[in-house]
Design a protein around this motif. Structure first.
Motif, PDB file in Angstrom:
ATOM      1  N   TRP A 532       0.804  -1.218   0.000  1.00 18.88           N
ATOM      2  CA  TRP A 532       0.000   0.000   0.000  1.00 18.88           C
ATOM      3  C   TRP A 532       0.840   1.272   0.000  1.00 18.88           C
ATOM      4  N   GLN A 533       2.147   1.141  -0.257  1.00 21.51           N
ATOM      5  CA  GLN A 533       2.928   2.367  -0.423  1.00 21.51           C
ATOM      6  C   GLN A 533       2.450   3.088  -1.676  1.00 21.51           C
ATOM      7  N   ALA A 534       2.196   4.375  -1.547  1.00 20.07           N
ATOM      8  CA  ALA A 534       1.632   5.163  -2.641  1.00 20.07           C
ATOM      9  C   ALA A 534       2.727   5.602  -3.608  1.00 20.07           C
ATOM     10  N   GLY A 538       4.777   7.809   0.237  1.00 20.12           N
ATOM     11  CA  GLY A 538       4.160   7.747   1.558  1.00 20.12           C
ATOM     12  C   GLY A 538       3.133   6.633   1.649  1.00 20.12           C
ATOM     13  N   TRP A 539       2.498   6.572   2.792  1.00 15.67           N
ATOM     14  CA  TRP A 539       1.445   5.582   3.015  1.00 15.67           C
ATOM     15  C   TRP A 539       0.163   6.274   3.485  1.00 15.67           C
ATOM     16  N   PRO A 540      -1.003   5.765   3.063  1.00 17.07           N
ATOM     17  CA  PRO A 540      -2.273   6.223   3.625  1.00 17.07           C
ATOM     18  C   PRO A 540      -2.581   5.440   4.897  1.00 17.07           C
ATOM     19  N   THR A 548      -1.975  10.302   1.511  1.00 14.37           N
ATOM     20  CA  THR A 548      -0.921   9.792   2.377  1.00 14.37           C
ATOM     21  C   THR A 548      -0.687  10.780   3.520  1.00 14.37           C
ATOM     22  N   ASP A 549      -0.020  10.306   4.566  1.00 16.48           N
ATOM     23  CA  ASP A 549       0.253  11.195   5.692  1.00 16.48           C
ATOM     24  C   ASP A 549       1.572  10.826   6.333  1.00 16.48           C
ATOM     25  N   THR A 552       1.438   7.857   9.334  1.00 19.84           N
ATOM     26  CA  THR A 552       1.400   6.476   8.873  1.00 19.84           C
ATOM     27  C   THR A 552       2.707   6.106   8.190  1.00 19.84           C
ATOM     28  N   THR A 553       3.268   7.021   7.436  1.00 28.96           N
ATOM     29  CA  THR A 553       4.528   6.739   6.743  1.00 28.96           C
ATOM     30  C   THR A 553       5.647   6.446   7.736  1.00 28.96           C
ATOM     31  N   TYR A 578      10.078  10.754   0.870  1.00 29.32           N
ATOM     32  CA  TYR A 578       8.773  11.380   1.102  1.00 29.32           C
ATOM     33  C   TYR A 578       8.842  12.266   2.351  1.00 29.32           C
TER      34      TYR A 578
END
Length: 784
Positions: A532-534, A538-540, A548-549, A552-553, A578
Motif C-alpha cells: 500500500w505504499q503510494a 508515503g502511506w495512507p 498519504t500522511d 502512517t509513513t 517522502y
C-alpha cells in the motif's frame, strides 16, 4: 466485492461477478431465515431446480420460481464467450456445493458432529468460493494443476468465516472451532487459536504450491498471471468481508496454557501471563492477508449527520428510528459537545436562541488544535449545526474559495461541502458556482471503491448533506447511503472511520516483533504494508484511500526497517524521500502537506523512522531533534496534536530523543535535559494507584498508563515502574484485553475509538518493562 476479488476485470465482468455473488448470497441467506434451520427437504426444494438449470435437465419446470428464473438469465449471460468445457466445470462445482449443503443439513438433523477432516472437506464446497473463482476465469482454458490453489483459497475464506463466527455459538450449527474443540478436548478459545494457526499454514501452502507450479509449468501461457489472480482473489475475498462488516461477533476467550502439573507456563511472572493472554487475543485479530482490521466505534457526530441525511433524503425509516434511539440513549451521559449535537438533531427547539454562541467554546477548541485551519473548523461546526438543527448561518462567516496550494483530500472535501452549505443557507447562493457544486458531486462519486469516501464518515457525510441541500435526490447520495449503512458499528451507530488498517498494522507489527508467538505473523503484515505504499512514497492510513500522511509513513518505515531492511530497501528509500520532502526549514514536519504547520508527533516519528537508515538523513534528523527539544514546555510536556493523552506525546518525543542521541549535530546536553524534564513530569503526575490519565486531572486508564510505562521503565526509578505495571495488570479484562477511553482524535480534538490501540500499547509496555534494564533516575546514565 467484485472489485476486491478481480480488480483487473472490465466493468461488464465485474457486474457479472457481482450478480453471482448476490445470487449465491441470497440463496444461502434464505436457508438462514428458518429459526431452527432449513430441513433437508427444504434445501433440496431450492437447490435441485437450480442444478437443473445449469445442467439443462428439467429447466422448464425449474423456471417457475423467481430463483430459477434469475439463474436462467444469469447463466445465459455467463456462458457467452467462455472457454471450451468451462460450463461443465462450473456446473460440477455448483452441484458439489448443493450436495455438500444438503449433507451439512443432514448432519445437523442427526446431531452428528464430524471429524475435523470430514468437516474441512465438506466446508471447502459449501463456501462457494470455487464457483466464483471459475466465473472470474471463465474465458481461460482449464488448468487442472491450479485446482490446488483454488482449494487453498476456499479453505482460507471458509475458515476465516468460521473463526469470526465462533464468538457466538448457535444451536445446531457446527463450525471449524467447534469440531477442533471436540476433537482436541479443548476450550473454544484454544480451538480458535488452532483455527487461526491452520489459516496461516494454508497461506504458507499457497505460496509453496504456487512456487512449484511456476517451476513445473514454465511454458504455460500466463502461468504467473493466473496464479497471481488466484492470490488476489483470496486476499480480496477476505478483505471485502472485513470491510463490508461480515464479521461482527466477538472472538472467543482463550485461557493461558497450563503445565501438566497444573502450574502456569508463566507462573511467577504476572506481567508475562497478562502478555500471553493478550497476544493470543491479538493473534486471532490479524486478517489472513496481514492486515489488522479493527472496528472503529460509533460516534455522535457522524451518527447525527447520517440521521439528518436520511431525513433529507426521505428514505430508510427504520434505520432513522434506530439512529434516533441510539442518540437519545446517549444524551444523558454525553459531554457538552455531544449533547449540543444530539439536541440539534433530535430536539432543535431546545437549542439556545443563539446556538452559534453556545458553540463558540467548541469552535475555539477546534481552532486551537487544528494545525492552522481554525477558520475552516469553525465553519464546519456551524455547518454541522445548520444541517442538524437549522442553525442560521451568516454569509460573512462563509469560508473563501479554495486556494491553489496543496491541500489534503479531507481539507478539499470539507471546504467544498461547507461552502455549498453556507451558500444554500444564506442569501448569496451564487457565491458558489455551478461548477463548484458539480465538483463536489464528482469528488464524492470517486470513492475508490470504499464504503466511505477516503474511509472518513465525517467528510463523506458532510459532503453528502451539502449535495442533498443543493441537488436533492442526486443519485450519488442514494448510492452512498448503502455503504454508509453497512459501515455502522455493531450497535447501529456511525463511526468516524471505516478503516485504519495500514496504520494499525504498522503499529501492531512493531509490537508483534517483540513477541516470539506473534512474530510469525509479521512477514505477511510486512507484505500487506509494502503493497500500500503510494506513488509519492508515503502511506495512507487505510488501504484504498489516496491521501498519504506523515504519521502512517513513519510507522510503516519503522516496522519495515525492523522487519527486513534488505527486502524492503526500496520502500524504505522512497518513504524516507517522502519525509524529507515534507520537512520545513525549522526541521518540523506536518501531518499532510508540505507548508502546513509542523506537528510534534509527526516530527518525532520522522526521527524514529529515519535514524536507522544511516547518515544520509543525519542533517534532517538533527534539525527535527532540535524542533522536538525546542517545542517542549517548561513543565516537561509537549502540545498534543492527534491525541488527547499527555503520556502519548511524551512517549513519542522521548523515544525520538533517545533514538537521536548519537546523531551528529545533536546537542546531547539539551537532549538529556529534555528527557529528564519529561521523565520528571511523568513521575510527578503518577496517580496513587500507579497509573496515569490523559492529563493529571483525569483518572488513570490503561492506555495512558501503557504509554507512560515504557518511558519510566527506561529512565525512572524501579518503584515507579513496579507501581505502573501493577496498575496496568489490574486493567486487563476477562477476555485478555485492556479497555480504555480513546485518545486518538479526528477532526481534532474529537476522540475516536479503535479498541485495539490500547491493546497494542499494553503489549508493548509489558514487553519493554520486562526486557529493558531499569536505569537510575538520571537519564545521562543510559548513555554510557
Amino acid at each position: 466485492m467484485a472489485g476486491s476479488v478481480a480488480p483487473w476485470a472490465a466493468s461488464a465482468e465485474l457486474e457479472l461477478l457481482a450478480c453471482w455473488g448476490a445470487f449465491i448470497t441470497l440463496v444461502d441467506d434464505g436457508f438462514d431465515r428458518h429459526p431452527e434451520g432449513a430441513s433437508t427437504s427444504e434445501v433440496r426444494t431450492v437447490l435441485d431446480p437450480l442444478v437443473c438449470v445449469l445442467t439443462g435437465r428439467g429447466s422448464e419446470a425449474a423456471a417457475r420460481t423467481p430463483a430459477t428464473a434469475a439463474l436462467q438469465d444469469l447463466w445465459q449471460r455467463t456462458l457467452t464467450g467462455t472457454a471450451p468445457g468451462w460450463g461443465a466445470r462450473f456446473t460440477a462445482a455448483y452441484a458439489a456445493f448443493a450436495e455438500a449443503t444438503c449433507q451439512e443439513v443432514r448432519w445437523r438433523e442427526k446431531g452428528y458432529v464430524p471429524s475435523v477432516q470430514e468437516y474441512v472437506e465438506l466446508r471447502r464446497r459449501t463456501i462457494t468460493v470455487t464457483p466464483l473463482l471459475l466465473v472470474a476465469e471463465r474465458h481461460r482454458d482449464a488448468w487442472p494443476e491450479l485446482d490446488v490453489l483454488h482449494a487453498v483459497c476456499a479453505d482460507v475464506v471458509a475458515w476465516t468465516n468460521d473463526l469470526f463466527d465462533s464468538g457466538t455459538a448457535r444451536p445446531g450449527e457446527v463450525g471449524l472451532v467447534d469440531v477442533l474443540a471436540l476433537e482436541r478436548g479443548a476450550g473454544r478459545g484454544e480451538a480458535a487459536v488452532r483455527a487461526r494457526a491452520m489459516v496461516e499454514e494454508k497461506l504458507d501452502r499457497f505460496e509453496t504450491a504456487a512456487a512449484r507450479l511456476m517451476l513445473a509449468h514454465p511454458y504455460v501461457d500466463d502461468a504467473r498471471a493466473r496464479i497471481e489472480r488466484v492470490r488476489t482473489f483470496l486476499q480480496g475475498a477476505v478483505a471485502w468481508q472485513y470491510e463490508s462488516r461480515r464479521y461482527r461477533t466477538t472472538l472467543p476467550v482463550q485461557e493461558v496454557s497450563r503445565r501438566a502439573g497444573g502450574g502456569s507456563l508463566t507462573e511467577g511472572d504476572p506481567a508475562e501471563e497478562a502478555a500471553v493472554r493478550l497476544e493470543r487475543r491479538l493473534a486471532l485479530a490479524v486478517a489472513p492477508g496481514g492486515a489488522l482490521p479493527d472496528r472503529c466505534a460509533g460516534r455522535v457526530l457522524e451518527t447525527a449527520l447520517l440521521l439528518a441525511l436520511l431525513r433529507a433524503h426521505g428514505t430508510h425509516l427504520e434505520e432513522q428510528r434506530q439512529l434516533s434511539r441510539w442518540l437519545d440513549a446517549r444524551r444523558e451521559p454525553a459531554d457538552a459537545f455531544d449533547a449540543l449535537l444530539i439536541d440539534a438533531v433530535l430536539r432543535p427547539h431546545v437549542l439556545p436562541a443563539q446556538a452559534a454562541d453556545a458553540a463558540a467554546p467548541f469552535a475555539a477548541s477546534l481552532a486551537s488544535s487544528t494545525g492552522g485551519r481554525g477558520g475552516l473548523k469553525r465553519g464546519m461546526l456551524h455547518a454541522v449545526l445548520h444541517v442538524l438543527g437549522g442553525l442560521k448561518l451568516s454569509d460573512e462567516d462563509a469560508p473563501g474559495p479554495m486556494s491553489a496550494g496543496p491541500l489534503s483530500t479531507f481539507t478539499r472535501g470539507n471546504l467544498r461541502a461547507v461552502r455549498v452549505i453556507y451558500a444554500q443557507a444564506t442569501t448569496y447562493p451564487h457565491a458558489v458556482s455551478s461548477d463548484e457544486r458539480a465538483h463536489l458531486a464528482d469528488l464524492l462519486e470517486d470513492g475508490g471503491g470504499r464504503l466511505l469516501w477516503e474511509a472518513s464518515a465525517a467528510t463523506h457525510l458532510l459532503g453528502l448533506n451539502a449535495l442533498q441541500s443543493c441537488r436533492p435526490g442526486h443519485p450519488v447520495v442514494g448510492r452512498a447511503v448503502t455503504g454508509l449503512l453497512l459501515a455502522r458499528d455493531t450497535e447501529g451507530a456511525m463511526p468516524f472511520l471505516d478503516s485504519q488498517d495500514v496504520w494499525l498494522s504498522a503499529v501492531g507489527g512493531l509490537a508483534f516483533l517483540a513477541r516470539p508467538a506473534l512474530r510469525p505473523f509479521t512477514p505477511r503484515m510486512g507484505v500487506f504494508i509494502a503493497a500500500w505504499q503510494a506513488p509519492d512514497g508515503g502511506w495512507p492510513f487505510a488501504a484504498g484511500i489516496r491521501q498519504t500522511d506523515v504519521d502512517t509513513t513513519t510507522r510503516c518505515l519503522e516496522f519495515l526497517q525492523a522487519l527486513d531492511p534488505h527486502r524492503y530497501g526500496c520502500h524504505l528509500t522512497r518513504g524516507a524521500d517522502y519525509l524529507a520532502a515534507k520537512a520545513g526549514p525549522n526541521g518540523g514536519l506536518p501531518t499532510w502537506q508540505e507548508g502546513d504547520a509542523p506537528d510534534l508527533d509527526m516530527t518525532a516519528g520522522a526521527v524514529l523512522a529515519l535514524a536507522p537508515l544511516g547518515a544520509r538523513h543525519a542533517a534532517l534528523i538533527a534539525a527535527a531533534t532540535r524542533f522536538v527539544i525546542d517545542a517542549q514546555r517548561p513543565d516537561g510536556t509537549w502540545s498534543p496534536s492527534w491525541t488527547l493523552s499527555e503520556p502519548s506525546v511524551i512517549l513519542r518525543a522521548v523515544d525520538a530523543l533517545h533514538t537521536a542521541r548519537h546523531t551528529p549535530g545533536t546537542d546531547l546536553t539539551q537532549l538529556t535535559a529534555a528527557i529528564a524534564r519529561a521523565v520528571a513530569r511523568l513521575i510527578a503526575t503518577q496517580h496513587p494507584d500507579g497509573g496515569w490519565g490523559r492529563s493529571p486531572g483525569h483518572v488513570s486508564d490503561a492506555l495512558s498508563t501503557a504509554q507512560a510505562l515504557p518511558v519510566v521503565a527506561r529512565y525512572g526509578p524501579p518503584h515507579v515502574t513496579a507501581a505502573a505495571t501493577a496498575y496496568l495488570l489490574s486493567c486487563q479484562d476477562d477476555r485478555g484485553r485492556f479497555p480504555a477511553p480513546p485518545d486518538q482524535t479526528g477532526p481534532r480534538p474529537l476522540p475516536f475509538d479503535y479498541p485495539v490501540v490500547a491493546d497494542l500499547h499494553a503489549l508493548t509496555a509489558l514487553s519493554r518493562a520486562r526486557t529493558r534494564k531499569i536505569a537510575p533516575a538520571a537519564p545521562a546514565a543510559t548513555y554510557r
